[in-house]
Write a protein that holds these residues in place. Structure first.
Motif, mmCIF file in Angstrom:
data_model
loop_
_atom_site.group_PDB
_atom_site.id
_atom_site.type_symbol
_atom_site.label_atom_id
_atom_site.label_comp_id
_atom_site.label_asym_id
_atom_site.label_seq_id
_atom_site.Cartn_x
_atom_site.Cartn_y
_atom_site.Cartn_z
ATOM 1 N N THR A 189 29.645 50.803 7.299
ATOM 2 C CA THR A 189 29.994 49.442 7.722
ATOM 3 C C THR A 189 29.890 49.306 9.236
ATOM 4 O O THR A 189 29.794 48.200 9.750
ATOM 5 C CB THR A 189 31.421 49.065 7.277
ATOM 6 O OG1 THR A 189 32.328 50.052 7.764
ATOM 7 C CG2 THR A 189 31.499 48.966 5.763
ATOM 8 N N LYS A 190 29.975 50.424 9.960
ATOM 9 C CA LYS A 190 29.404 50.517 11.290
ATOM 10 C C LYS A 190 28.087 51.206 11.024
ATOM 11 O O LYS A 190 28.037 52.089 10.165
ATOM 12 C CB LYS A 190 30.238 51.417 12.204
ATOM 13 C CG LYS A 190 31.448 50.754 12.852
ATOM 14 C CD LYS A 190 32.324 51.812 13.478
ATOM 15 C CE LYS A 190 32.096 51.964 14.966
ATOM 16 N NZ LYS A 190 32.958 51.151 15.808
ATOM 17 N N ARG A 191 27.036 50.853 11.740
ATOM 18 C CA ARG A 191 25.736 51.439 11.409
ATOM 19 C C ARG A 191 25.800 52.961 11.522
ATOM 20 O O ARG A 191 26.153 53.494 12.583
ATOM 21 C CB ARG A 191 24.671 50.888 12.356
ATOM 22 C CG ARG A 191 23.257 51.240 11.941
ATOM 23 C CD ARG A 191 22.289 50.684 12.968
ATOM 24 N NE ARG A 191 20.922 51.037 12.682
ATOM 25 C CZ ARG A 191 20.068 50.250 12.058
ATOM 26 N NH1 ARG A 191 20.455 49.074 11.629
ATOM 27 N NH2 ARG A 191 18.822 50.634 11.871
ATOM 28 N N ALA A 192 25.482 53.632 10.431
ATOM 29 C CA ALA A 192 25.504 55.092 10.447
ATOM 30 C C ALA A 192 24.452 55.598 11.430
ATOM 31 O O ALA A 192 23.410 54.963 11.626
ATOM 32 C CB ALA A 192 25.218 55.629 9.049
ATOM 33 N N CYS A 193 24.724 56.716 12.051
ATOM 34 C CA CYS A 193 23.760 57.297 12.987
ATOM 35 C C CYS A 193 22.944 58.354 12.259
ATOM 36 O O CYS A 193 23.344 58.844 11.197
ATOM 37 C CB CYS A 193 24.489 57.927 14.155
ATOM 38 S SG CYS A 193 25.535 56.733 15.012
ATOM 39 N N VAL A 194 21.800 58.672 12.834
ATOM 40 C CA VAL A 194 20.916 59.694 12.257
ATOM 41 C C VAL A 194 20.604 60.657 13.398
ATOM 42 O O VAL A 194 20.059 60.242 14.422
ATOM 43 C CB VAL A 194 19.625 59.044 11.707
ATOM 44 C CG1 VAL A 194 18.724 60.104 11.083
ATOM 45 C CG2 VAL A 194 19.960 57.956 10.688
ATOM 46 N N ASP A 195 20.991 61.909 13.233
ATOM 47 C CA ASP A 195 20.961 62.796 14.403
ATOM 48 C C ASP A 195 20.191 64.091 14.178
ATOM 49 O O ASP A 195 19.895 64.475 13.047
ATOM 50 C CB ASP A 195 22.396 63.154 14.805
ATOM 51 C CG ASP A 195 23.038 64.120 13.805
ATOM 52 O OD1 ASP A 195 23.589 63.650 12.800
ATOM 53 O OD2 ASP A 195 22.951 65.350 14.005
ATOM 54 N N THR A 196 19.934 64.746 15.298
ATOM 55 C CA THR A 196 19.421 66.106 15.281
ATOM 56 C C THR A 196 20.414 66.955 16.062
ATOM 57 O O THR A 196 20.549 66.781 17.277
ATOM 58 C CB THR A 196 18.015 66.156 15.915
ATOM 59 O OG1 THR A 196 17.158 65.321 15.135
ATOM 60 C CG2 THR A 196 17.464 67.563 15.947
ATOM 61 N N ASN A 197 21.153 67.783 15.360
ATOM 62 C CA ASN A 197 22.096 68.726 15.988
ATOM 63 C C ASN A 197 23.247 68.084 16.727
ATOM 64 O O ASN A 197 23.746 68.659 17.703
ATOM 65 C CB ASN A 197 21.360 69.662 16.971
ATOM 66 C CG ASN A 197 20.468 70.616 16.242
ATOM 67 O OD1 ASN A 197 20.741 70.949 15.089
ATOM 68 N ND2 ASN A 197 19.399 71.039 16.899
ATOM 69 N N TYR A 198 23.673 66.896 16.317
ATOM 70 C CA TYR A 198 24.787 66.275 17.044
ATOM 71 C C TYR A 198 26.074 67.080 16.880
ATOM 72 O O TYR A 198 26.636 67.570 17.854
ATOM 73 C CB TYR A 198 25.006 64.833 16.576
ATOM 74 C CG TYR A 198 26.214 64.203 17.244
ATOM 75 C CD1 TYR A 198 26.239 64.037 18.628
ATOM 76 C CD2 TYR A 198 27.338 63.811 16.512
ATOM 77 C CE1 TYR A 198 27.349 63.488 19.267
ATOM 78 C CE2 TYR A 198 28.448 63.259 17.144
ATOM 79 C CZ TYR A 198 28.440 63.102 18.519
ATOM 80 O OH TYR A 198 29.538 62.569 19.148
ATOM 81 N N TYR A 199 26.525 67.237 15.655
ATOM 82 C CA TYR A 199 27.806 67.946 15.472
ATOM 83 C C TYR A 199 27.682 69.401 15.945
ATOM 84 O O TYR A 199 28.615 69.948 16.528
ATOM 85 C CB TYR A 199 28.240 67.879 13.997
ATOM 86 C CG TYR A 199 28.563 66.456 13.544
ATOM 87 C CD1 TYR A 199 29.555 65.723 14.182
ATOM 88 C CD2 TYR A 199 27.861 65.847 12.492
ATOM 89 C CE1 TYR A 199 29.857 64.420 13.785
ATOM 90 C CE2 TYR A 199 28.163 64.553 12.093
ATOM 91 C CZ TYR A 199 29.157 63.841 12.748
ATOM 92 O OH TYR A 199 29.455 62.563 12.357
ATOM 93 N N GLN A 200 26.521 70.004 15.725
ATOM 94 C CA GLN A 200 26.309 71.407 16.127
ATOM 95 C C GLN A 200 26.489 71.580 17.636
ATOM 96 O O GLN A 200 26.909 72.643 18.105
ATOM 97 C CB GLN A 200 24.886 71.864 15.745
ATOM 98 C CG GLN A 200 24.644 72.048 14.257
ATOM 99 C CD GLN A 200 24.330 70.744 13.510
ATOM 100 O OE1 GLN A 200 24.508 69.644 14.037
ATOM 101 N NE2 GLN A 200 23.882 70.863 12.271
#
Ligand code: NA7
Length: 528
Positions: free
Chosen positions: A323-334
């Motif tokens: 409902t907030k635009r989901a993000c699409v990441d490379t290694n964000y949490y890592q």
């Protein structure tokens, strides 16, 4: 164009994907056209957003115009999610292929526009090309084009370097050996933080609201995938034309058991990004389905992030996923597992001010050499209300929208004859692939103009009644969803004082409604 004209049939503001397709179609239909863009070249949001890691969050093969086989055959996306430079290259190819640049004045901002009722035309003031008049005015100004400017106490006193993701220096930035603060954790921050962390000596991320982010699993597009897409391309295009999403979907009335649901939400981790959110039926409508998906992502964050305290602070709560635009990441949490990357929760220690040395929260001061503001945009309406067109009876758009935006189909506004918006509020715009949204609007507009031309009409205008009906319908659709539960930019909640209303249209059959409007002879529109 080097002539001295100051009039055109059509004035187009914006040289992004909306403005370019529109100019192409208008020219083909024989209208004289003058376009303007504040940027130095085509590309729209992709011209400005050059921050490290800036990428599309829709697969590149889909983030392409569907109206030109020539472009499709002449451009080869290299990665599943294209980088900003590659998308800009694609935009430049569009301009080159269809010879669009001569129809735009670049580095020219449209500052205001007023409807001249006596002459049935728009009068447009620019900062570098004087005053222009045109029968029609088209605002192809983009949904994410006006930055949410930083406005923190003391920010001008900062002695280091300050950057905004949305207006990144063209020459790039080298953060080697620098202590960097990033304020904001939306898509722009989530894309850039892992790359900034590769260079910087230290990174402190100042997070107000944790976001749900899905792994991109990005990489080169395998040849067999490319060929498979080519093979089904005509079917894909036919599906879009019929108003279907063109991607594999489960039925909307899918009623999974808890076990089936837990299994299915795993697709969020398969690299499909935003497409995978759409492949979970009723994700943004059904609390149970949404909760299962959100919990799945929360668990993945706990799995990935080593430090339990950082994992806890990164874990989103309090609003439904997507409902907030989901993000699409490379290694964000890592990236938070790196010893020099630190997360500061502004919910735990609110930001007090920017000091000459860095960022000060209620807990302490963080000395840094550079601050990156990744604060998002005055989305969807910001660019329109800044031009603030003045329509019939001297009513400005800002005044007309004081209580919140109004629109018919997201393309036209009552009281503003001969004015059209591309991906305006109450159209799907950013909720679906925006390139598709753009094509739908331009195609509808061309039908409307053809009708006006045939009838010899001086004005085209939507009635207040038809607009209200559309707004009521859009509100009905919105109220059946979970979107209003989030303080998102979809809701205008990221900008102080902005009316809270779900701006994208979230009904499922938008294209069918556009088509019906055409086939039924444009009910609601007055041609006079
Ligand atoms: P977003 O998604 O609007 O993100 C902006 C971020 O900045 C978000 O985390 C905000 O927190 C944060 N923010 C905004 N103002 C402040 C202040 N005053 N203090 C602290 N933090 C703040 O913009 P993006 O550019 O990242 O992405 C926009 C879209 O572009 C994205 O959805 C994709 O479609 C591409 P908040 O969540 O409001 O608490």
């Amino acid at each position: 164009m080097s002539d001295n004209r100051t009039t055109a049939d059509c004035i187009v503001v914006g040289a992004g994907f909306g403005g370019m397709y529109l100019v192409h179609r208008l020219r083909e239909a024989g209208y004289s056209v003058q376009g303007f863009d504040a940027a130095g070249d085509v590309g729209g949001t992709w011209y400005w957003n050059r921050y490290p890691g800036a990428r599309c969050d829709i697969p590149s093969l889909l983030y392409s115009y569907s109206w030109s086989d020539k472009l499709r055959h002449n451009f080869r996306w290299s990665e599943k999610y294209a980088t900003q430079p590659e998308i800009l290259e694609y935009a430049q190819l569009v301009a080159d292929t269809y010879d669009l640049r001569p129809f735009f004045r670049f580095s020219t901002r449209v500052e205001s526009a007023r409807y001249d009722e006596a002459n049935c035309e728009w009068v447009v003031e620019t900062d570098a090309a004087g005053t222009w008049r045109g029968k029609y005015l088209f605002l192809a100004t983009g949904c994410l084009s006006v930055p949410n400017e930083p406005d923190f106490p003391g920010q001008d006193s900062f002695q280091g370097d300050s950057y905004q993701t949305s207006t990144w220096p063209h020459e790039g930035v080298d953060f080697s050996g620098k202590r960097v603060a990033v304020i904001g954790t939306g898509s722009s921050a989530i894309q850039s933080i892992p790359l900034i962390a590769e260079q910087a000596e230290s990174v402190h991320v100042f997070q107000r609201t944790p976001n749900f982010s899905l792994p991109a699993l990005n990489g080169p597009i395998p040849e067999e995938e490319r060929q498979a897409f080519e093979a089904m391309y005509e079917d894909y295009r036919a599906a879009l034309a019929a108003g279907e999403p063109g991607i594999e979907m489960l039925p909307e009335d899918w009623e999974p058991s808890d076990e089936e649901l837990a299994e299915h939400v795993k697709i969020l981790w398969n690299g499909g990004g935003l497409v995978s959110t759409v492949q979970i039926p009723r994700l943004t409508k059904d609390e149970r389905i949404n909760a299962a998906a959100a919990e799945f992502v929360r668990e993945r964050i706990q799995d990935i992030v080593d430090d339990p305290d950082t994992a806890r602070r990164l874990t989103p709560h309090g609003y439904p996923i997507a409902t907030k635009r989901a993000c699409v990441d490379t290694n964000y949490y890592q990236t938070y597992n790196l010893p020099h990357v630190h997360l500061v929760s502004l919910q735990e220690e609110p930001l007090v001010e920017i000091t000459p040395q860095g960022v000060k929260t209620e807990a302490r001061e963080y000395p840094v050499d550079a601050i990156v503001y990744a604060l998002g945009f005055d989305a969807m309406t910001g660019a329109l209300t800044r031009i603030n067109p003045v329509g019939r009876n001297g009513l400005s758009l800002q005044d007309a929208w004081a209580e919140g935006p109004t629109s018919f189909l997201g393309t036209t506004v009552a009281g503003f004859p001969n004015l059209f918006t591309i991906t305006g509020p109450f159209s799907p715009s950013v909720i679906q692939n925006v390139i598709l949204s753009i094509e739908q609007h331009v195609d509808w507009i061309m039908e409307v103009l053809a009708r006006a031309r045939e009838a010899g009409s001086a004005t085209i205008e939507i009635t207040r009644e038809a607009q209200q009906q559309w707004m009521d319908h859009a509100a009905d659709e919105a109220n059946q969803t979970l979107f209003p539960q989030a303080g998102s930019w979809y809701m205008g909640a990221n900008i102080a004082g902005k009316p809270r209303v779900l701006m994208p249209y979230v009904g499922r059959e938008y294209k069918q409604k556009l088509d019906a409007n055409i086939s039924e002879g444009f009910p609601g529109l007055v041609f006079s």
